[in-house]
Every structure is written in C-alpha cells, then in structure tokens.
Design a protein around this motif. Sequence first.
Motif, short mmCIF file in Angstrom:
data_model
loop_
_atom_site.label_atom_id
_atom_site.label_comp_id
_atom_site.label_asym_id
_atom_site.label_seq_id
_atom_site.Cartn_x
_atom_site.Cartn_y
_atom_site.Cartn_z
N THR A 221 24.57 1.32 17.63
CA THR A 221 24.18 2.47 16.71
C THR A 221 23.39 1.90 15.50
O THR A 221 24.25 0.84 15.01
CB THR A 221 25.60 2.99 16.07
N LYS A 222 22.24 2.07 15.32
CA LYS A 222 21.70 1.61 14.13
C LYS A 222 21.84 2.51 12.74
O LYS A 222 21.52 3.84 13.06
CB LYS A 222 20.15 1.36 14.35
N VAL A 223 22.36 2.08 11.90
CA VAL A 223 22.38 2.69 10.53
C VAL A 223 21.18 2.48 9.71
O VAL A 223 21.13 1.22 9.34
CB VAL A 223 23.89 2.44 10.29
N GLU A 224 20.78 3.57 9.35
CA GLU A 224 19.34 3.14 8.66
C GLU A 224 19.48 4.04 7.44
O GLU A 224 20.19 5.10 7.01
CB GLU A 224 18.05 3.82 9.55
N THR B 182 23.17 -2.66 12.57
CA THR B 182 23.51 -2.17 13.96
C THR B 182 24.89 -2.55 14.13
O THR B 182 25.43 -3.42 13.94
CB THR B 182 22.48 -2.75 14.87
N SER C 223 22.99 6.90 18.66
CA SER C 223 22.31 5.64 19.11
C SER C 223 21.67 5.28 17.60
O SER C 223 21.36 4.08 17.25
CB SER C 223 21.16 5.85 20.10
N SER C 224 21.38 6.17 16.90
CA SER C 224 20.92 5.77 15.58
C SER C 224 21.42 6.85 14.52
O SER C 224 21.83 8.09 14.96
CB SER C 224 19.53 5.82 15.25
N LEU C 225 21.35 6.43 13.12
CA LEU C 225 21.71 7.44 12.38
C LEU C 225 21.06 7.47 10.80
O LEU C 225 20.92 6.13 10.62
CB LEU C 225 23.20 7.97 12.26
N SER C 226 20.92 8.25 10.19
CA SER C 226 20.20 8.13 8.88
C SER C 226 21.38 8.52 7.77
O SER C 226 22.04 9.50 7.90
CB SER C 226 19.16 8.87 8.48
N SER D 222 28.05 6.50 20.43
CA SER D 222 26.98 7.48 20.00
C SER D 222 27.34 7.48 18.55
O SER D 222 28.41 7.29 18.18
CB SER D 222 27.32 8.92 20.54
#
Lengths: 120, 107
Positions: free
Chosen positions: B102-105, B85, B9-12, B7
């Motif tokens: 975890t995709k870091v955007e 990711t 799954s993604s974050l900006s 956790s």
Amino acid sequence: EVQLAETGGGLIQPGGSLRLSCAASRFSVSNNYITWVRQAPGKGLDWVSVIFSDGSTSYSDSVKGRFTISRDTSENTVYLQMNSLRVEDMGVYYCATDIGNSGYYYIDSWGQGTLVTVSS
Amino acid sequence: DIQMIQSPSSLSASVGDRVTITCRASQYISNYLHWYQQKPGKAPNLLIYTSSSLQSGVPSRFSGSGSGTNFTLTITSLQREDFATYYCQQGFSPPWTFGHGTKVEVQ
C-alpha cells in the motif's frame, strides 16, 4: 550491530546462472534462518527462499527447481545459486533474518541488497 | 500457498490523518502477521510483528490488530516521514508471502 552483506549481483543473459552470497556478521548462520527476498524494479516484495538453522530449505513456486539455497558455516555465509534465469527474476535481492529467532518468522535485519539484471 | 490480499493498493492522505490498511490471508495464520514500511531505495523496516507487537524504536502512532485471517495496520496522526509503502507478510508457513503493498501518498 548485526550485519548482512550481499554480493554477486550483476548483468546476466536469460538462461544464465549467477550465485549470490550473503555474509553474516556478529551472529551465526548456523543458529538463525536466512531468507532471500527480491524486488523487481517498481514492484513489491517477493519472497524467494529460506534456509533454517537445521539446514532445511524452502522455495517459492516461481524459483523452485531453478534456485538453490545453501550455507557455509565456516564462512558464516549463505548462498543463492540461480540457474536458468529469466527476465522476471530481475531485481534487487535482499538477504535477511530474524535475529532474535522468535519462531514467528518476521524479518528484523536486512542486508543492503544486490541488483540482478537479466537482459540480452 | 497462502495468499495475502492487501488493500488499498494506494491512498492519499494529509499530515495528521488517521490511516488504516488491511491485510487478509487466504487461510488461517493465527497471529503470524507482520508489517513493514519501505521507502524508495531502502530495505524494508519492520514496524509490527505478531499482528500487534510494536518493534523497538517504532513510534507509537503505529499499531496493528487482528488474528486468524483479517488484520489491520493503523497510523494515527500521519507524519511527513510516514509517506512510504507498507507491506504485510505471513510467517505461518512457507512459502512466506507478502501483500502487494500500500503506497501512502501526500494528498
């Protein structure tokens, strides 16, 4: 430099069979484990199978009974025989290894991947 | 089989931010926990092995910690090339398993 090169991917109908090859360079598949990891389009990494230096093998539950991993030490190549293929088996298949044989089973060397497409 | 719960799954985030990703194993895995970075169209790249050891050539802004069942990957001062990711993986017992990523955007 250590190299792993996968071949054998392609388009196959559901229920069909395909054999992937992983040719190793500059190290021996007799001395290192070789693992297969796949990735469906747009999805995460999914561990598939491993063959250890002693020849023992292990599989994920999703492929057990359908896939077989083997090796030819004279060719320094590992194979993944995939039978009864399903749509959910589609993706890029990577072969990989821990070149240093740490015993902690991480992956520091990867092939470029080969694409398996399962579709009618 | 050991499940790896990763956790978020993604974050900006923005360049310069500190980023933390967590991975929890469904059972004890000692320090057999490894972290990878993956960019689109590329094979994954090993960042951290055995929970906290930095792979050769990986920038020191990446660090890992944890043991047993709870693990963390930290990126201090996020750089543009870190947008990717990230996956954890347990090597404690086969079937080896990965977290879902975890995709870091870019924020």
